[in-house]
Write an enzyme that holds these catalytic residues in place. Structure first.
Site, PDB file in Angstrom:
ATOM      1  N   GLY A  32       0.847  -1.200   0.000  1.00 18.42           N
ATOM      2  CA  GLY A  32       0.000   0.000   0.000  1.00 18.42           C
ATOM      3  C   GLY A  32       0.876   1.242   0.000  1.00 18.42           C
ATOM      4  O   GLY A  32       2.102   1.154   0.206  1.00 18.42           O
ATOM      5  N   LEU A  33       0.241   2.382  -0.218  1.00 11.56           N
ATOM      6  CA  LEU A  33       0.979   3.646  -0.284  1.00 11.56           C
ATOM      7  C   LEU A  33       1.686   3.944   1.039  1.00 11.56           C
ATOM      8  O   LEU A  33       1.283   3.438   2.094  1.00 11.56           O
ATOM      9  CB  LEU A  33       0.008   4.797  -0.593  1.00 11.56           C
ATOM     10  CG  LEU A  33      -0.691   4.780  -1.944  1.00 11.56           C
ATOM     11  CD1 LEU A  33      -1.700   5.919  -2.023  1.00 11.56           C
ATOM     12  CD2 LEU A  33       0.321   4.874  -3.085  1.00 11.56           C
ATOM     13  N   SER A  34       2.688   4.799   0.968  1.00  8.65           N
ATOM     14  CA  SER A  34       3.331   5.275   2.190  1.00  8.65           C
ATOM     15  C   SER A  34       2.265   5.985   3.034  1.00  8.65           C
ATOM     16  O   SER A  34       1.505   6.799   2.513  1.00  8.65           O
ATOM     17  CB  SER A  34       4.463   6.243   1.834  1.00  8.65           C
ATOM     18  OG  SER A  34       5.063   6.733   3.001  1.00  8.65           O
ATOM     19  N   GLY A  35       2.190   5.642   4.313  1.00 10.15           N
ATOM     20  CA  GLY A  35       1.197   6.257   5.195  1.00 10.15           C
ATOM     21  C   GLY A  35      -0.162   5.564   5.182  1.00 10.15           C
ATOM     22  O   GLY A  35      -1.091   5.992   5.866  1.00 10.15           O
ATOM     23  N   SER A  36      -0.288   4.475   4.409  1.00 11.04           N
ATOM     24  CA  SER A  36      -1.576   3.768   4.374  1.00 11.04           C
ATOM     25  C   SER A  36      -1.817   2.998   5.670  1.00 11.04           C
ATOM     26  O   SER A  36      -2.972   2.728   6.023  1.00 11.04           O
ATOM     27  CB  SER A  36      -1.654   2.836   3.154  1.00 11.04           C
ATOM     28  OG  SER A  36      -0.627   1.873   3.203  1.00 11.04           O
ATOM     29  N   GLY A  37      -0.751   2.637   6.353  1.00 10.36           N
ATOM     30  CA  GLY A  37      -0.911   1.967   7.647  1.00 10.36           C
ATOM     31  C   GLY A  37      -0.278   0.581   7.745  1.00 10.36           C
ATOM     32  O   GLY A  37      -0.536  -0.152   8.699  1.00 10.36           O
ATOM     33  N   LYS A  38       0.573   0.225   6.790  1.00  6.69           N
ATOM     34  CA  LYS A  38       1.183  -1.108   6.775  1.00  6.69           C
ATOM     35  C   LYS A  38       1.923  -1.415   8.078  1.00  6.69           C
ATOM     36  O   LYS A  38       1.699  -2.448   8.712  1.00  6.69           O
ATOM     37  CB  LYS A  38       2.159  -1.227   5.585  1.00  6.69           C
ATOM     38  CG  LYS A  38       1.535  -0.985   4.228  1.00  6.69           C
ATOM     39  CD  LYS A  38       2.543  -1.072   3.104  1.00  6.69           C
ATOM     40  CE  LYS A  38       3.637  -0.020   3.155  1.00  6.69           C
ATOM     41  NZ  LYS A  38       3.154   1.372   2.986  1.00  6.69           N
ATOM     42  N   SER A  39       2.826  -0.516   8.457  1.00  8.18           N
ATOM     43  CA  SER A  39       3.650  -0.769   9.646  1.00  8.18           C
ATOM     44  C   SER A  39       2.807  -0.728  10.915  1.00  8.18           C
ATOM     45  O   SER A  39       2.972  -1.564  11.809  1.00  8.18           O
ATOM     46  CB  SER A  39       4.780   0.264   9.750  1.00  8.18           C
ATOM     47  OG  SER A  39       5.619   0.184   8.622  1.00  8.18           O
ATOM     48  N   SER A 106       5.951  -1.895  -1.999  1.00 14.53           N
ATOM     49  CA  SER A 106       5.935  -2.868  -3.108  1.00 14.53           C
ATOM     50  C   SER A 106       4.882  -2.513  -4.158  1.00 14.53           C
ATOM     51  O   SER A 106       3.850  -3.187  -4.272  1.00 14.53           O
ATOM     52  CB  SER A 106       5.739  -4.303  -2.597  1.00 14.53           C
ATOM     53  OG  SER A 106       4.764  -4.421  -1.598  1.00 14.53           O
TER      54      SER A 106
END
Ligand code: ATP
Ligand code: MG
Length: 206
Positions: A32-39, A106
């Site tokens: 997902g985009l940077s800031g989407s919440g993956k981490s 990714s």
């Protein structure tokens, strides 16, 4: 390149390793985009799984670039190599029996498919962490969107570089609509379901 290199088999099978851990090896791939919440989501999922006594390990974009991939930059070639190495490492962790959480933007389907192929599709869950670029830019937890808009970061996914939306993600988590807790619950449910499915369908084979 692989001439003169021979695979040396061990005496412990993948199933024995999993039996010892009481779980199946898996790769949970957050894209997902940077800031989407993956981490944010992966950190909470890791905590919950560890509290349950499961064996889990988290691989995360910036962290991996500090060590394993510290020699790589952000050219197209280096980004591909970055993901290639991560996919291989995630597959090794899976082979060790761990539930492996990988959070990387990714942006290309091809690299995500490579990660799936290396881990084995049955043990791989692609989680699309969905939030539109406006939402992510508003959150901007690392101040990167601000820099990208000023042109201080080149090839920034969603702003000046493409993001290929997953077409067949195993799970879509819309973080614009869901709370962190609800997103984490969805991922845990998907993991539990797949663990049960593997036990039922694959245990005798591997
Ligand atoms: N439902 C939600 N799930 C996850 N994060 C959320 C949610 N709602 C709001 N947020 C906020 O969005 C931000 C997500 O940042 P995070 O660092 O997790 O993104 P990321 O996808 O890992 O980005 P990067 O690719 O740059 O590492 C955090 O500030 C988090 O608190
Ligand atoms: Mg992150």
């Amino acid at each position: 390149m692989t001439k003169n290199i021979t695979w040396h088999d061990g005496k412990v099978s993948y199933n024995q390793r999993c039996d010892n851990l009481g779980q199946e090896g898996m790769v949970i791939w957050f894209t997902g985009l940077s800031g989407s919440g993956k981490s944010t989501i992966a950190v909470e999922v890791e905590k919950e799984l560890v509290l349950r006594g499961q064996a889990v390990y988290r691989l995360d974009g910036d962290n991996v670039r500090h060590g394993l991939n510290s020699d790589l930059g952000f050219t197209a070639e280096d980004r591909n190599e970055n993901i290639r190495r991560i996919a291989e490492v995630a597959a090794l962790f899976k082979d060790s029996g761990m539930i492996t959480l990988a959070s990387f933007i990714s942006p290309y389907q091809e690299t995500r498919d490579f990660a799936r192929e290396r881990a084995g599709a049955d043990n791989f869950i692609e989680v699309y962490v969905k939030a539109d670029v406006e939402t992510c830019a508003k959150r901007d937890p690392k101040g990167l969107y601000e820099m990208a808009k000023k042109g201080e970061i080149k090839n920034f996914t969603g702003i000046s570089a493409p993001y290929e939306v997953p077409e067949n993600a195993d799970l879509v988590v819309n973080t614009k609509e869901l709370s962190v807790e609800a997103a984490v619950a969805k991922v845990l449910e998907a993991i539990d379901k797949r663990q049960a499915w593997i036990k039922e369908n694959l245990e005798a084979t591997g």
